[in-house]
Scaffold this active site. Structure first.
Site, PDB file in Angstrom:
ATOM      1  N   ASP A 152       9.129   2.495   1.761  1.00 24.14           N
ATOM      2  CA  ASP A 152       7.997   3.323   2.164  1.00 24.14           C
ATOM      3  C   ASP A 152       7.822   3.132   3.671  1.00 24.14           C
ATOM      4  OD1 ASP A 152       5.526   4.288   2.879  1.00 24.14           O
ATOM      5  OD2 ASP A 152       4.464   3.455   1.150  1.00 24.14           O
ATOM      6  N   LYS A 168       2.537  10.065   8.120  1.00 24.88           N
ATOM      7  CA  LYS A 168       1.881   9.715   9.381  1.00 24.88           C
ATOM      8  C   LYS A 168       2.589  10.303  10.606  1.00 24.88           C
ATOM      9  CE  LYS A 168      -0.950   6.107   7.630  1.00 24.88           C
ATOM     10  NZ  LYS A 168      -0.633   5.268   6.495  1.00 24.88           N
ATOM     11  N   PHE A 192       0.850  -1.204   0.000  1.00 24.64           N
ATOM     12  CA  PHE A 192       0.000   0.000   0.000  1.00 24.64           C
ATOM     13  C   PHE A 192       0.879   1.244   0.000  1.00 24.64           C
ATOM     14  CE2 PHE A 192      -2.187   3.515   2.048  1.00 24.64           C
ATOM     15  CZ  PHE A 192      -3.395   3.528   1.374  1.00 24.64           C
TER      16      PHE A 192
END
Ligand SMILES: *Cc1c(COP(=O)(O)O)cnc(C)c1O
Length: 393
Positions: free
Chosen positions: A218, A247, A133
């Site tokens: 990532d 985040k 993702f």
């Protein structure tokens, strides 16, 4: 009181429970009816310091009164401060700030393509992982390996080749003269907290070096202390060429970053940018966050809380005959014996605990990194009760 018809002014993009959140402090959220919840999602692993942490609120209000946005055409002191902190505490030399994880990953994809065009004869393909993702822009959806997205928004951005995670032979077989990079999450978060093994990451590093292509990690979900070290790559003892953060780096405000080694930094003026990128308001928040995480004992506390939560989840798994506990630090998942994740999430919320079912049979836990032992005990207590109801033991 908020009328339910008020919800209709928002586009429907997900199913939400009929509660409106109005107040947050540390590990606790309060809704419009005054009900309190222990939050073990924390804005999707975003609020690494809990809700509305004082250091971030102060950094934001101080900076808001000084300078919010001089435009990306000028340097600003907060972006410089944060970039230097990130460079000093990672293996990277340069930083580009973005506003979301997806945007940071778009930047990583563009940087890899630019690098391929400059240094590898026009190579542009990126090998990514099945179930990976990377975000919800068109290119990052195309890079993602979510099976449910395969048919969506066609035609996708071309140039992504998907292989199974932890299968080094499959990566080698997928590589060719057009390959510019391999891109993956150190732990697949949205897929249900599925770790890339250290062996796989080390093998990937050797393979990408041998073939002369880039390794992109990532770390939007795993970075900034989430897995118990500042970055997850440090635990695997590999140094990627490019890393993305999101985040946790903003502790709740829109901030993300693209980091790269000097030899990879080939953007030229005009290639990359953005109106809000690197604005001092968000960068000030990022500085407060990294200073907090780097304080002596902070990450040690995160690791200890991770061990405690892991142990508690393992005990519950034994008690109810459930599956494995996966993950690292405070990014953990409990595999269930049935696809009852959604029912458990709902019952837990009714009892005042917020957790997530990353998959129908997998519960995910991502509390604040400064969560306390007492809060973990409350979480495990509610979960015990809910699992007892659902699995009838
Ligand atoms: C959340 C996430 C993203 C996307 O970040 P946004 O800020 O939602 O765009 C990308 N990669 C990973 C690994 C993520 O967990």
């Amino acid at each position: 009181m908020i009328e339910e018809s008020a919800y209709e002014a928002l586009m429907t993009i997900t199913q939400r429970p009929p509660v409106v959140m109005v107040y947050g402090s540390g590990s606790w959220l309060t809704d419009h009816a005054g009900k309190r919840y222990l939050d073990f999602i924390q804005g999707w692993a975003v609020n690494c310091l809990g809700h509305s942490p004082r250091v971030v609120a102060e950094a934001l209000s101080n900076q808001a009164g000084r300078l919010i946005s001089p435009s990306p055409a000028f340097y600003n002191d907060q972006a410089l401060r944060l970039a230097n902190q990130l460079v000093a505490h990672s293996c990277f030399n340069r930083v580009f700030f973005a506003n979301s994880g997806a945007e940071a990953n778009e930047g990583a994809i563009k940087l890899a393509r630019k690098w391929g065009s400059v240094h590898r004869g026009g190579a542009y393909q990126i090998v990514t992982m099945v179930n990976g993702f990377h975000g919800r822009t068109l290119a990052t959806m195309s890079a993602s390996g979510k099976p449910q997205w395969q048919e969506l928004f066609e035609p996708k951005v071309p140039g992504f080749v998907k292989v199974p995670l932890n299968d080094l032979d499959a990566v080698a077989a997928a590589m060719g003269p057009e390959t510019a990079a391999v891109m993956l999450e150190p732990i697949q978060g949205e897929a249900g907290v599925v770790p890339a093994t250290a062996e796989f990451l080390q093998g990937l590093r050797a393979l990408t070096r041998e073939k002369g292509v880039l390794l992109i990690l990532d770390e939007v979900q795993t970075g900034m202390g989430r897995t118990g070290s500042l970055f997850a790559y440090q635990q695997a003892r590999v140094e990627p060429d490019i890393m993305t953060l999101g985040k946790g780096i903003g502790a709740g405000v829109p901030l993300a970053a693209l980091l790269a080694k000097e030899e990879v930094c080939c953007f030229e003026p005009g290639d990359q940018g953005g109106t809000y990128n690197g604005n001092p308001l968000m960068a000030a928040a990022g500085c407060a966050v990294i200073e907090e995480i780097l304080r002596p004992g902070f990450l040690e506390h995160t690791r200890e809380m991770g061990e405690s939560l892991r142990y508690g989840l393992e005990q519950l798994s034994l008690k109810y005959g459930l599956g494995e506990v996966r993950g690292a630090g405070l990014l953990l998942a409990l595999v269930l014996s049935d696809a009852k994740g959604d029912a458990i999430v709902e019952k837990a919320r009714e009892q005042g605990l917020i957790i997530n079912a990353a998959r129908p049979d997998t519960l995910r836990f991502m509390p604040a990194l400064n969560v306390t032992l007492d809060e973990i005990a409350i979480c495990l207590g509610i979960l015990d009760q809910v699992l007892g109801e659902v699995f009838g033991r």
